[in-house]
Write an enzyme that holds these catalytic residues in place. Structure first.
Site, PDB file in Angstrom:
ATOM      1  N   CYS A 455       8.676 -18.838   6.374  1.00  0.00           N
ATOM      2  CA  CYS A 455       7.342 -18.806   5.774  1.00  0.00           C
ATOM      3  C   CYS A 455       6.266 -18.825   6.853  1.00  0.00           C
ATOM      4  O   CYS A 455       5.165 -18.333   6.639  1.00  0.00           O
ATOM      5  CB  CYS A 455       7.152 -19.964   4.811  1.00  0.00           C
ATOM      6  SG  CYS A 455       7.356 -21.585   5.564  1.00  0.00           S
ATOM      7  N   HIS A 855       5.674 -26.386   4.353  1.00  0.00           N
ATOM      8  CA  HIS A 855       5.724 -24.996   3.927  1.00  0.00           C
ATOM      9  C   HIS A 855       4.410 -24.338   4.305  1.00  0.00           C
ATOM     10  O   HIS A 855       3.358 -24.977   4.305  1.00  0.00           O
ATOM     11  CB  HIS A 855       5.952 -24.923   2.418  1.00  0.00           C
ATOM     12  CG  HIS A 855       5.877 -23.551   1.845  1.00  0.00           C
ATOM     13  ND1 HIS A 855       6.751 -22.557   2.192  1.00  0.00           N
ATOM     14  CD2 HIS A 855       5.029 -23.002   0.934  1.00  0.00           C
ATOM     15  CE1 HIS A 855       6.457 -21.462   1.514  1.00  0.00           C
ATOM     16  NE2 HIS A 855       5.409 -21.706   0.754  1.00  0.00           N
TER      17      HIS A 855
END
Length: 1037
Positions: A455, A855
């Site tokens: 990510c 994230h």
């Protein structure tokens, strides 16, 4: 009397005399006659009607038959009996064939005369049987139309009973399928159309009277047009039936057809092709409605192979129908749907491109209001297609010239039309439990598949892709035959722009761009990855330019000796390197800026200066006192114990041995020094993410004393702190060469050359020496939509210090050598920097509580490119002014943000979360941390306003329809191939699901995130860092 009449009509007397005598014969019908005389008159009149050699005799026969039949009804009833009618229908009359329409004319006239007689019921029963037999023999259009007219006038003759009635309808449909026009002249064609209309009108009456016959008739119709037997081509006259099918049946019928496993692809393709042929039928209504409904139905069940084949086969035929005014509306509707939905390849559009200009000129010559209206619709369609498939200037320039005086739709409208029309955006007509593979989201943007904790890369790539000018430059590069990282980035950008997939897997680019010290499938720092990527691209371009220049010099030295050649090659390479350093690379043009650092000795007032290139500015969080006491920062040994922030920077490595392109990371203007005065180089450490771009923040245990304090910081505050002067004193004194001793000094930093895209990294990860981990600073930072950067451009060469300054690493002391901040020395700037406006372009967000978990996702704004922006309101911008004048504007960030939100365009912000892309708003960007405390802005991209960055989008080398440059042919071919593969994958999956639908149970989760969970959620713990430090929670998803 019959003999007199027969002799009269065949005599050579003048026609007026004949008519007078015929009138008297007709008037004498009222007089009583014997049964034999009546029968003789009926036989004569029948012969004249059916075999009369000229129209006069046939007219006389009809007049006499009607007159004598009316006055002598009983005798005519005996004459016009079952035997006569059956003989006429089966054997004809003399030389007259039983398939002659005159037979039906005569029978219809006879029925009118005996309607009140009991024997007519027997004839009705006979005609019910004979009508069915007749249509089974596939009568020609004239006879079939005459039969339908008779049955329309006498519905008692229609076959009775569900079975016979259904058979009649089905056979009549098949009869229409065999119709063929007997001529090509206008009068003949008009007659043919009227005959077909007569037949279809009878079917409509039957369907209306007996609804049970409709669906089987339509099944028969589909069986005819789906037949793959090439020996028989059904008539286009079948189109006349479509207008009589209730539109409310579309959903049921299309679902039945598209989901029926017994309907093979070849049959469906054939049926769809023939339905498209029906657009040629002049009086048919709703043909385009049914064609488009079937196209959408096939798209909904992912039968893309059929759609591709039919579109490529019929697109030119549909376009050619635009020449004919009668069928133009339906043809344009179908053409628009076929082109707008065929978005995986320009092949279909390019089939009609050669014919567009002539059609446009024809519409213009007409000058009719209807032609002008159609031209506007066609122009909008053409603009949409050229926007979607830019890169073919040689094809599009003549079209643009032809439609230059027509209105052009806005880019927002074009995007909306394209997003709503793609095959993958069609709503599924399947049951809700049968899930459907989705294409691009309603945003029209493509996500990036997470390849395993990637990510950090996905969020950075999406931010770079949404940097419009950078993307356009990358796509415009001619990199054929080159296997460079830039070529791979160009490939990735092209797929993000043109793929039909919902999300793209960037495997090749990931392997090529991953820093060597990054462990695969493990959590990494997106800021570090971004620096590495930009540096790689920069150095790669410089090296390739140098090699290219060396090869060019080598080619002109073929006749020189080996020794001279070697010398010249070395010189050429050296010269090329010098040229390369002067000619800016793409990364320098887009992201490169310059900082000037000045140190002034407070004893002798001597000054030394240095310039540094940067691609991003790393902003530390300033202590609360720096907001209250506006002035220079002083670093000396005493007092600073707990509230200290330390950072180090990785210097970019130059492949050519030149001055590298650096990233400036400044902690409140302090140089960064390691203990005992040694400079630590992090670039060679395997886990540099834990050290490069790191901060040391010794918390005193009281979170209320942290940076956020009472007020929310803004990017403006951090930038002001970055640029504020710094006093070097105490153990951190400056060695002045002129004084030849350590002296107190003032260090100032100024931006002297601004980048096109300003990248700001907020230094959120601080090192905890007790726990030996990097903790995250969760303070909320207000993000201004419009930011003004103070730039002091220089007009004369700088006196660059030749001393021992490290270009890439800012030097500061930590621990015992770190000094406290003091008031300014009194040395004020004489001139104020020029304010350069920037607009927020992208925000990379980190979700989590530490660098070991979390994230990344990104917000990005849809920016059309360089040039003035309607959102750049300098009056409400958060301005950065001279540090000595005022570091903070009087207007509060919150007030300004509200003003900015009022001017925001709808749906111009996107949330990129790996594979998912959704619409969002700037308000959501601003409130992300207040709503989800673990989700904080980390890397910001700002775009300079009122700039063209030296790049002309209307360059002569290509026509940029949608602002993006033309794609290289190999790129377009690769995208087209992958789009076809994707459609095949979806089709295969849909077929598999259809087979399992009966027994499968499934759940549905909407494509979008719940406002109760943060966008960066990887599960119940938000960013993955709030659920403790479990193995799963520590991963970046």
């Amino acid at each position: 009397m019959d003999k007199i009449l027969e002799g009269l009509v065949s005599s050579s007397h003048p026609l007026p005399l004949k008519r007078v005598i015929v009138r008297r014969v007709v008037e004498s019908a009222e007089t009583p006659l014997s049964q034999a005389q009546c029968r003789a008159m009926f036989a004569l009149s029948t012969r004249l009607v059916l075999q009369g050699p000229d129209p006069f005799q046939r007219q006389v026969g009809r007049q006499v038959l009607e007159a004598y039949g009316r006055y002598h009804r009983a005798e005519f009833e005996a004459f016009f009996n079952r035997g006569l009618v059956l003989g006429l229908l089966q054997r004809g009359y003399g030389e007259l064939s039983n398939r002659d329409p005159a037979i039906l004319d005569y029978i219809q006239a006879g029925l009118r005369l005996i309607m009140s007689c009991p024997s007519v019921l027997e004839l009705f029963e006979l005609l019910q049987v004979e009508a069915l037999r007749l249509v089974c023999e596939r009568p020609a259009p004239p006879l079939c139309a005459r039969l339908c007219q008779l049955l329309g006038d006498f519905p008692q003759c229609l076959p009775r009973g569900r079975k016979l009635s259904l058979a009649f309808c089905q056979q009549l449909v098949r009869s229409i399928a065999h119709f063929q026009s007997q001529g090509s002249r206008e009068a003949e064609l008009r007659l043919y159309v009227s005959q077909v209309t007569q037949v279809s009108g009878l079917l409509r009456s039957v369907w209306k009277a007996e609804p049970d016959t409709l669906l089987p008739s339509l099944q028969e119709l589909f069986a005819i047009i789906s037949a793959v037997d090439n020996s028989f081509e059904p008539s286009v006259a079948l189109a006349s039936l479509v207008q009589h099918i209730p539109l409310q049946m579309i959903t049921v019928l299309i679902r039945s057809l598209t989901t029926d496993p017994n309907v093979k692809d070849a049959s469906m393709t054939q049926a769809l092709c023939r339905m498209i042929d029906w657009l040629s039928w002049p009086l048919a209504q709703h043909v385009e409605t049914w064609v488009i409904a079937l196209l959408k139905g096939l798209a909904a069940v992912q039968k893309f192979t059929i759609l591709i084949d039919v579109t490529l086969l019929k697109i030119e035929l549909v376009f050619n129908r635009l020449w004919f005014p009668l069928v133009r509306p339906g043809a344009l509707a179908v053409l628009s749907h076929m082109l707008l939905s065929f978005q995986h390849s320009p092949e279909a559009f390019h089939l009609i491109v050669p014919h567009v200009v002539s059609l446009v000129h024809s519409f213009k010559r007409d000058g009719l209001p209807s032609s002008t209206a159609f031209l506007m619709q066609l122009t909008e369609l053409i603009h949409c297609m050229m926007y979607h498939y830019s890169g073919f200037p040689e094809l599009y320039e003549p079209i643009l010239e032809a439609i230059k005086d027509m209105p052009k739709p806005t880019e927002e409208k074009i995007k909306l039309i394209l997003s709503q029309s793609a095959w993958t955006s069609q709503s599924s007509s399947l049951p809700s439990c049968l899930s459907r593979l989705s294409g691009k989201s309603e945003t029209g943007k493509t996500g990036l598949i997470n390849l395993g904790n990637t990510c950090y890369m996905n969020s950075v790539i999406q931010a770079l892709f949404m940097a419009t000018d950078f993307r356009r430059h990358v796509l415009s590069l001619n990199l054929n035959g080159c296997n460079s990282l830039m070529r791979k980035l160009q490939h990735l950008f092209a797929f993000l722009a043109h793929t039909q997939r919902e999300a793209y897997a960037p495997r090749i680019f990931f392997e090529a761009s991953r820093p060597p010290w990054f462990t695969p499938r493990s959590q990494q720092d997106c800021s570090e990855y971004l620096r590495f990527l930009l540096d790689r691209l920069h150095e790669e371009e410089r090296t390739l330019k140098a090699l290219s220049s060396a090869k060019a010099s080598e080619s002109i030295m073929n006749e020189e000796s080996q020794t001279q050649e070697a010398v010249h090659k070395a010189q050429a390479f050296a010269e090329a390197s010098c040229v390369g350093s002067e000619e800016r690379t793409l990364i320098e043009k887009m992201f490169g800026g310059k900082l000037k650092t000045t140190i002034c000795c407070l004893n002798c007032k001597s000054m030394s200066q240095k310039e540094e290139a940067f691609t991003d500015l790393s902003l530390a969080f300033c202590p609360p006192t720096s907001l209250e006491n506006v002035g220079p920062k002083c670093v000396e040994r005493s007092e600073v114990k707990d509230d200290c922030v330390v950072q180090a920077n990785t210097s970019a490595t130059s492949l050519a041995g030149e001055t590298p392109l650096n990233n400036s990371e400044v902690n409140g203007g302090c140089d960064t020094v390691m203990n005992e005065g040694t400079i630590k180089d992090f670039s060679n450490e395997p886990n540099s993410e834990n050290t490069a771009n790191s901060e040391l923040n010794k918390d005193n245990g009281d979170m209320s004393q942290r940076l956020v304090g009472k007020n929310t910081l803004s990017v403006t505050d951090l930038l002001n702190y970055f640029l504020a002067p710094e006093i070097l004193s105490g153990d951190n004194k400056y060695y002045c060469e002129k004084c030849a001793s350590l002296q107190n000094a003032e260090k100032t930093m100024q931006i002297i050359e601004e980048p096109e895209y300003l990248i700001l990294t907020l230094l959120r990860f601080s090192y905890d020496p007790k726990c030996h981990i990097r903790r995250k600073i969760l303070d909320n930072v207000s993000l201004p939509l419009v930011l003004e950067l103070p730039v002091k451009r220089t007009t004369s060469p700088l006196a660059v210090v030749s001393g021992g300054w490290s270009v890439g690493v800012e030097i500061s002391d930590i621990g015992e050598n770190l000094a406290k901040k003091l008031k300014p020395s009194g040395a004020d700037e004489v001139t104020c920097p020029q304010s350069v406006p920037y607009m927020l372009s992208s925000v990379v967000v980190h979700s989590g509580v530490s660098s070991e978990s979390g994230h990344y996702y990104s917000y990005a704004r849809n920016v059309t490119g360089s040039g003035p922006s309607g959102l750049c309101h300098q009056s409400t911008a958060l301005s950065l002014v001279s540090p000595q004048d005022k570091l903070l504007t009087e207007e509060s960030p919150c007030t300004v943000v509200e003003n900015e939100l009022d001017t925001e365009m709808p749906r111009e912000w996107f949330l990129f979360n790996d594979s998912r892309v959704t619409f969002t708003s700037f308000q959501s960007v601003q409130k992300i941390t207040s709503r989800f405390p673990k989700d904080t802005a980390y890397v910001l991209f700002y775009k300079k306003q009122n700039s063209t960055c030296g790049f002309n989008t209307n360059s002569a080398n290509g026509l940029w329809i949608n602002g993006d440059p033309p794609l290289q042919k190999d790129l377009m071919d690769a995208i087209t191939k992958d789009n076809k593969l994707y459609l095949q994958e979806q089709e295969l999956s849909a077929r598999t699901q259809a087979l399992q639908a009966a027994s499968a149970s499934c759940s549905f989760r909407p494509n979008g995130f719940d406002d109760n969970d943060p966008p960066g959620s990887c599960g119940p713990t938000g960013g993955g860092g709030g659920g403790g430090f479990s193995t799963v929670g520590r991963l970046v998803f």
